[in-house]
Structure formats: structure tokens, C-alpha cells
Write an enzyme that holds these catalytic residues in place. Structure first.
Site, mmCIF file in Angstrom:
data_model
loop_
_atom_site.group_PDB
_atom_site.id
_atom_site.type_symbol
_atom_site.label_atom_id
_atom_site.label_comp_id
_atom_site.label_asym_id
_atom_site.label_seq_id
_atom_site.Cartn_x
_atom_site.Cartn_y
_atom_site.Cartn_z
ATOM 1 N N GLY A 56 5.086 -0.987 2.849
ATOM 2 C CA GLY A 56 4.253 0.181 2.576
ATOM 3 C C GLY A 56 5.036 1.473 2.461
ATOM 4 C CG HIS A 76 -0.221 -0.065 2.541
ATOM 5 N ND1 HIS A 76 0.248 1.041 3.207
ATOM 6 C CD2 HIS A 76 0.110 -1.131 3.316
ATOM 7 C CE1 HIS A 76 0.810 0.686 4.343
ATOM 8 N NE2 HIS A 76 0.765 -0.634 4.436
ATOM 9 C CG ASP A 77 -0.340 4.217 1.321
ATOM 10 O OD1 ASP A 77 -1.211 4.989 0.887
ATOM 11 O OD2 ASP A 77 -0.544 3.436 2.277
#
Length: 256
Positions: free
Chosen positions: A137, A119-120
Site C-alpha cells: 500500500g 491500495h493508495d
């Protein structure tokens, strides 16, 4: 172009020439642009936007919820650019609201089998992640960086452009542009000369980048002093500006 066994949510927006293989599952709020091929048994979850002429191979999982205990079903996004190759069993997760709420992948990247983009994360263009390389992340990977097979990158790290990590590298700090790292523990091992030559860097520019590397890593200067010396080299070798900017913005410090 769409196999009859594929399951596609009615809310999807698919260009007319998108190809979708057998037993693929395309969830809600997914948009796929022209020329993209989705392999059999692939799962794509939205909200996700996938650009033109990408090739996603069988069994990839794209746009799934983030593996973050703070995630509680918020609407977050994945954006993938054009001409990317995403091989078998690759996993790419959407962003979280604790960051910008979006995972971004640029253009012309190669994600080999079993690689993971958490994520991200933000990937630039022409990045190569060899088999089973994994990003935690909030990692940023700049243009033309290469992560060797089974490289592991700690959350919030930044990987500079044209850098190279050897197979099995465990990366817990930032990698300066143009630098090679490897070993256990992971250490810098000079500049990515072969990669720079392949991308058309002149012999003089490579020589000056090597000099800048020695200033940062071998001169025993404090980082602030090394940055000052690099700034004096920029007028002769503009490529060194990338190293200076990176050093000024590093959050976790560099592998040194």
C-alpha cells in the site's frame, strides 16, 4: 461488443465502443471510456474510472476492496488513465480513507501477469511491472520505472523515474531516479544506462547522471552534502534536478 454472458450493473457508464468478454462482471459505479477492451472472466468493481483504449485481459480483478484491516466499507476510488495493458490475473485495489482514498494509474503502463497494485498506490506513465511484481500500500512509482519479475516493494516506498529493479528485488527503501538495484539484500548497481539511451537521453546527460550517482553512492559524503554537490550540477544537466527533488522528499531514505 458486449458478450451476452457478461453481467453488468445498470449504474455503469460504458462508451459505445467498449468491448466486454464472456462472463465478465462489471459492478456498480464503474465508468469505462471509449476503445477499452475488457477480457473474459474479468471482474471490475467500483467506484472505478477507466480511461480510453485500455486492454484488460482475462481473469484480472480491478477495483476490488483494499486488503487493509482498517477498511470498513468506506467509499474509495480507483482511477486508470489511457492506453494501459493489464494482463492476466492482475489485481488492483481501490484506496483507503487513511490516505487520499484513491489508487491512481496513469497512461501507457504495462502490468504483466500476476502483478499486484495495492491500495493508495500511484503509478505514473510508461511504467512496466514484470510478471508477479507486487506493490504494498501507498507506494508511488514514477514515470518510466521498470520493476523486474517478482520484485516486492514495501509500503510507502517511492520508486524514482527511469529506475530499474532486477528480478526478485526486495525493495524496502526508496529508489533514486535513474538508478538500478538488485541482489539480496537489494543494493544499488549503477544507473539505468540502457533505459536512458532508449528514452533519448544524450551521452553527456548520461555521463553527468553517472557522476551524480557516484557523488551520492561512492563519495562517502553525508546525504545533505551530496545534495549540495548535485545542486551545483543542475545548471549544466537539468535532469539532475529530479534526483535532488527526490532526495529532499524521501520518507523512508534511499537504498544506499
Amino acid at each position: 461488443m458486449i458478450h451476452p454472458t457478461a453481467i453488468i450493473d445498470p449504474s455503469c457508464e460504458l462508451a459505445n465502443d467498449v468491448s466486454i468478454g464472456a462472463y465478465a462482471i462489471i459492478g456498480s459505479d464503474v465508468r469505462i471510456d471509449s476503445g477499452t477492451e475488457i477480457g473474459p472472466h474479468t471482474v471490475i468493481k467500483g467506484p472505478s474510472r477507466i480511461g480510453k483504449h485500455n486492454r484488460i485481459f482475462q481473469f484480472a480483478s480491478v477495483g476490488e476492496d483494499p486488503q487493509d484491516k482498517k477498511y470498513h466499507g468506506e467509499v474509495t476510488y480507483l482511477e486508470i488513465g489511457d492506453r494501459n495493458v493489464i494482463r492476466e490475473y492482475v489485481t488492483i485495489h481501490r484506496g483507503t480513507v487513511q490516505d487520499q482514498g484513491i489508487t491512481r494509474i496513469g497512461n501507457d503502463n504495462l502490468l504483466m501477469a500476476y502483478t499486484h497494485v495495492a491500495h493508495d498506490c500511484v503509478l505514473g506513465d510508461h511504467v512496466i511491472m514484470a510478471n508477479a511484481a507486487s506493490l504494498a500500500g501507498h507506494v508511488r512509482v514514477d514515470d518510466y520505472a521498470i520493476l523486474g519479475g517478482f520484485s516486492l516493494v514495501h509500503q510507502f516506498c517511492k520508486i524514482g523515474q527511469h529506475s530499474f529493479s532486477a528480478m526478485g528485488s526486495v525493495i524496502t527503501r526508496d529508489i533514486l531516479p535513474y538508478v538500478m538495484v538488485g541482489g539480496c539484500p537489494t543494493k544499488p548497481h549503477g544507473i539505468n544506462t540502457v533505459g536512458l539511451e532508449r528514452q533519448g537521453f544524450s551521452a553527456d546527460s548520461i555521463r553527468q547522471i553517472r557522476k551524480a550517482y557516484k557523488t551520492v553512492y561512492k563519495s562517502r559524503l553525508k546525504l545533505e552534502e551530496a545534495i549540495q554537490q548535485l545542486e551545483e550540477m543542475i545548471s549544466e544537466t537539468p535532469e539532475i534536478q529530479k534526483m535532488v527533488d527526490f532526495l529532499k522528499q524521501t520518507g523512508r531514505s534511499i537504498i544506499r
